[in-house]
Scaffold this motif. Structure first.
Motif, short mmCIF file in Angstrom:
data_model
loop_
_atom_site.label_atom_id
_atom_site.label_comp_id
_atom_site.label_asym_id
_atom_site.label_seq_id
_atom_site.Cartn_x
_atom_site.Cartn_y
_atom_site.Cartn_z
N VAL A 85 0.84 -1.21 0.00
CA VAL A 85 0.00 0.00 0.00
C VAL A 85 0.88 1.26 0.00
O VAL A 85 0.58 2.24 -0.68
N SER A 86 1.97 1.20 0.73
CA SER A 86 2.89 2.36 0.75
C SER A 86 3.43 2.60 -0.65
O SER A 86 3.48 3.74 -1.12
N ALA A 230 -3.21 4.78 6.24
CA ALA A 230 -2.11 5.20 5.36
C ALA A 230 -2.31 6.54 4.64
O ALA A 230 -1.33 7.23 4.37
N ASP A 231 -3.53 6.88 4.28
CA ASP A 231 -3.72 8.22 3.71
C ASP A 231 -5.18 8.62 3.86
O ASP A 231 -6.06 7.76 4.01
N LEU A 389 3.16 5.92 12.03
CA LEU A 389 3.75 4.87 11.18
C LEU A 389 2.83 4.58 10.01
O LEU A 389 3.28 4.40 8.88
N GLY A 390 1.52 4.52 10.28
CA GLY A 390 0.57 4.25 9.21
C GLY A 390 0.49 5.39 8.22
O GLY A 390 0.47 5.19 7.00
N ILE A 396 4.16 11.18 2.58
CA ILE A 396 5.22 11.20 1.55
C ILE A 396 4.58 11.32 0.16
O ILE A 396 5.04 12.08 -0.69
N ALA A 397 3.49 10.57 -0.05
CA ALA A 397 2.82 10.61 -1.37
C ALA A 397 2.29 12.02 -1.66
O ALA A 397 2.43 12.53 -2.77
N GLN A 398 1.71 12.66 -0.63
CA GLN A 398 1.16 14.00 -0.82
C GLN A 398 2.29 15.00 -1.10
O GLN A 398 2.18 15.86 -1.97
#
Ligand code: CMC
Length: 431
Positions: A85-86, A230-231, A389-390, A396-398
């Motif tokens: 997913v990351s 995660a997001d 952590l999640g 980072i993606a944003q």
């Protein structure tokens, strides 16, 4: 023909372009509003303001839909894992076998924490809140990697810093936990998957004892929780990350700011606040009425923690998955936590109550997550660190999407000034 929106002011009529997202949401592009009309918009809390266009995450709060890169959260929680997913969030597509293996390897082989960071962590009082430690240690990493602080990071350096940060965040979280318990640090073990390694680094009884088995049920439960966190598109911490990153601050500083924003109880800190609230109800004899009444009382600042969401006005799809996981995990681990029944009863009661119904307040992701964290042995003050952590791959993606966009600009909102206009300096002794 492209659509426009008309604005009528005393000075005339103005047209602004309407833009439409791939899921049909519409926005009025007001980027020329001030130059054309002299006006700005005012939107306290940004509930009606789109700060960017984004391909990362879609959510529809009315229908309770959440998708990462177009894939429903339910599918990811059931079939994927946190590292995959990351990769998906950061790189925009599911990895093939080779890409996944290489990404995982890079996280595993990422640099150990510098000794200096261990020393900084050891200087904190053992009862310091771990979120402050995480933010400080993340910012401090910048001092150890001057070569990763370039204003415009090359692709090669991004390839280095991203997996390194994913690995080091886990190491910092576990290092502070060990310090708080007066235990030595446990090094990472490259033979373990991300979550098993986290558990080993937290709870391994012998320093560097790599033989201790990690319960796969525990690792699996943690993995699902990290996926669900995660997001979440332009929430408070992701927006902070974009805001900080837009000044071209380095990634360590940018993520450190995201951690600070997440700490607040209205955001990530709610997971700690929920369990404290459920414990208080339990201690009080288990009746919810008093707490529901407090939450409804406008003269009382108390809110039902883990309830309500800026965007979800129907249900939070993450809460549904976590509620189900809660039963499974507690049963698998043979744990009987009285607060699970309290949480279920409180939820049922609130969902019948006109106050919560009228305001469309439903349990959010944090309502049940703490019960699972506690079952996994994670102390209450570390719950928000688990959220860090999640959420790290989402931040980072944003950040990556923003800094790689040709449209990137420093974020700099305006204001309507409402203060004193005729102030005059008065000498200190005359005041
Ligand atoms: N308990 C009691 N009343 C509430 C609650 C609550 N948890 N949440 C909202 N309300 C009321 C609020 O008082 C207001 O009432 P009125 O219209 O009479 O003034 C109405 O509902 C709308 O609330 P709001 O504050 O305007 O809504 P918001 O979108 O600004 O706030 C929120 C969203 C999440 C901050 C809020 O619901 C809240 O404080 N919830 C508790 C904290 C929490 O669980 N936070 C975790 C959010 S999910 C994880 C994450 O994204 O980090």
């Amino acid at each position: 023909m492209s659509k426009t929106a008309k604005l009528i002011l005393e000075s005339g009529e103005y047209e602004f372009p309407v833009i439409e997202g791939t899921e049909g949401e519409k926005a009025i592009d007001i980027s020329k509003l001030r130059s054309d009309t002299g006006y700005i918009t005012l939107d306290n809390g940004y509930g009606n303001t789109g700060s960017c266009t984004s391909d990362v995450t879609f959510l529809n709060g009315e229908k309770g839909i959440l998708k990462y890169r177009g894939i429903p959260i339910e599918q990811l929680a059931e079939k994927s894992n946190f590292i995959e997913v990351s990769y998906l969030l950061i790189n925009g597509k599911l990895p093939n076998e080779g890409e996944l293996k290489s990404f995982e390897e890079k996280i595993k082989s990422a640099k150990e924490l510098p000794e200096g960071i261990h020393n900084i962590i050891k200087q904190f009082p053992r009862d310091a809140h771990p979120m402050g430690v995480m933010a400080a240690a993340t910012a401090a990493l910048s001092g150890f990697y001057p070569e990763l602080l370039d204003q415009d990071l090359s692709d090669e350096k991004k390839e280095r810093i991203i997996p390194q940060l994913l690995g080091q965040m886990k190491a910092m979280a576990t290092a502070f936990y060990r310090h708080s318990r007066e235990k030595g640090f446990v090094k990472k073990n490259a033979s373990l998957d991300y979550c098993s390694d986290f558990i080993n680094m937290m709870f391994n009884e012998g320093e560097d004892n790599l033989e201790q088995a990690v319960d796969p049920a525990v690792a699996q439960a943690l993995d699902v929780l990290l996926i669900l966190h995660a997001d979440h598109e332009q929430n408070c911490s992701a927006s902070s990350v974009r805001m900080i990153g837009s000044s071209k601050a380095n990634l360590f500083a940018t993520i450190s700011g995201g951690i600070d924003a997440l700490w607040g109880p209205l955001h990530g800190g709610a997971n700690q606040a929920v369990i404290e609230m459920l414990d208080a109800i339990n201690k009080d004899g288990g009746g919810y009425k008093k707490f529901l009444d407090k939450a409804k009382d406008k003269d009382d600042p108390f809110r039902l923690m883990g309830f309500g969401h800026r965007v979800y006005k129907n249900f939070d799809p993450r809460a549904k998955i976590i509620k189900k996981a809660c039963d499974t995990v507690l049963e698998k681990l043979g744990i009987d936590d009285p607060v699970l029944d309290i949480a279920k009863g409180l939820e049922a009661e609130a969902l019948k109550d006109p106050y919560f119904v009228e305001r469309k307040l439903y349990p959010n992701v944090d309502f049940y997550s703490g019960i699972i964290y506690r079952a996994l042995g994670i102390p209450t003050n570390m719950f928000t660190v688990m959220f860090v952590l999640g959420r790290l791959p989402g931040w980072i993606a944003q950040w990556k999407e923003m800094i790689e966009s040709p449209a990137m600009k420093i974020c700099r909102p305006r204001q309507i000034f409402t203060g004193e206009t005729k102030g005059e300096y008065i000498e200190l002794k005359k005041r």
